[in-house]
Design a protein around this motif. Structure first.
Motif, PDB file in Angstrom:
ATOM      1  N   GLU A   8       0.828  -1.209   0.000  1.00 10.61           N
ATOM      2  CA  GLU A   8       0.000   0.000   0.000  1.00 10.61           C
ATOM      3  C   GLU A   8       0.862   1.259   0.000  1.00 10.61           C
ATOM      4  OE1 GLU A   8      -3.267   0.300  -0.438  1.00 10.61           O
ATOM      5  OE2 GLU A   8      -3.313  -1.878  -0.674  1.00 10.61           O
ATOM      6  N   ALA A   9       1.944   1.258   0.754  1.00 13.50           N
ATOM      7  CA  ALA A   9       2.836   2.421   0.799  1.00 13.50           C
ATOM      8  C   ALA A   9       3.514   2.643  -0.552  1.00 13.50           C
ATOM      9  CB  ALA A   9       3.888   2.236   1.891  1.00 13.50           C
ATOM     10  N   VAL A  10       3.975   1.563  -1.185  1.00  9.90           N
ATOM     11  CA  VAL A  10       4.617   1.674  -2.502  1.00  9.90           C
ATOM     12  C   VAL A  10       3.618   2.186  -3.530  1.00  9.90           C
ATOM     13  CG1 VAL A  10       5.637   0.344  -4.401  1.00  9.90           C
ATOM     14  CG2 VAL A  10       6.386  -0.053  -2.052  1.00  9.90           C
ATOM     15  N   LEU A  11       2.406   1.633  -3.507  1.00  8.65           N
ATOM     16  CA  LEU A  11       1.385   2.066  -4.458  1.00  8.65           C
ATOM     17  C   LEU A  11       1.029   3.533  -4.267  1.00  8.65           C
ATOM     18  CD1 LEU A  11      -0.956  -1.047  -4.531  1.00  8.65           C
ATOM     19  CD2 LEU A  11       0.552  -0.246  -6.357  1.00  8.65           C
ATOM     20  N   GLN A  12       0.888   3.966  -3.026  1.00  7.54           N
ATOM     21  CA  GLN A  12       0.586   5.380  -2.764  1.00  7.54           C
ATOM     22  C   GLN A  12       1.690   6.271  -3.304  1.00  7.54           C
ATOM     23  OE1 GLN A  12      -0.166   5.798   1.446  1.00  7.54           O
ATOM     24  NE2 GLN A  12      -2.362   5.708   1.120  1.00  7.54           N
ATOM     25  N   PHE A  13       2.935   5.864  -3.087  1.00  7.51           N
ATOM     26  CA  PHE A  13       4.058   6.651  -3.588  1.00  7.51           C
ATOM     27  C   PHE A  13       4.027   6.727  -5.118  1.00  7.51           C
ATOM     28  CE2 PHE A  13       8.275   6.645  -5.509  1.00  7.51           C
ATOM     29  CZ  PHE A  13       8.719   7.893  -5.102  1.00  7.51           C
ATOM     30  N   LEU A  14       3.877   5.564  -5.775  1.00  9.02           N
ATOM     31  CA  LEU A  14       3.902   5.548  -7.235  1.00  9.02           C
ATOM     32  C   LEU A  14       2.721   6.299  -7.836  1.00  9.02           C
ATOM     33  CD1 LEU A  14       5.110   1.907  -7.900  1.00  9.02           C
ATOM     34  CD2 LEU A  14       6.407   4.019  -8.215  1.00  9.02           C
TER      35      LEU A  14
ATOM     36  N   PHE B 246       3.558  -2.332 -13.316  1.00 12.39           N
ATOM     37  CA  PHE B 246       4.145  -2.749 -12.046  1.00 12.39           C
ATOM     38  C   PHE B 246       3.128  -2.568 -10.911  1.00 12.39           C
ATOM     39  CE2 PHE B 246       6.679  -2.038  -8.180  1.00 12.39           C
ATOM     40  CZ  PHE B 246       7.380  -3.230  -8.147  1.00 12.39           C
ATOM     41  N   CYS B 247       2.399  -1.470 -10.924  1.00 14.00           N
ATOM     42  CA  CYS B 247       1.371  -1.233  -9.903  1.00 14.00           C
ATOM     43  C   CYS B 247       0.264  -2.274 -10.008  1.00 14.00           C
ATOM     44  CB  CYS B 247       0.785   0.172 -10.040  1.00 14.00           C
ATOM     45  SG  CYS B 247       1.925   1.485  -9.588  1.00 14.00           S
TER      46      CYS B 247
END
Length: 72
Positions: free
Chosen positions: A25-31, A62-63
């Motif tokens: 979730e953190a990676v997705l929010q960043f991207l 990737f997302c």
């Protein structure tokens, strides 16, 4: 756009070792915050957890892959 089967065959069927759903979730929010829809389809990145011969995929693919493996 790459199919989900192709993404899983290229990037794997599960989350990278040690990565939790909260990490996803953190990676997705960043991207999602860093790229708009158009640039996310154009920008190619290497899978960050594959060191040798890392496949190139778009940020949006990737997302999508992260979402697939997180919900599997």
């Amino acid at each position: 756009m790459v199919t989900s089967k192709k993404l899983k065959s290229v990037l794997g069927n599960s989350l990278p070792a040690g990565m939790s759903k909260a990490d996803v979730e953190a990676v997705l929010q960043f991207l999602y915050g860093a790229f708009d829809k158009r640039s996310a389809k154009q920008v190619q990145i290497s899978h960050p957890y594959i060191e040798e011969n890392a496949p190139q995929v778009s940020v949006s693919d990737f997302c999508r892959w992260l979402q697939f493996v997180c919900n599997s």
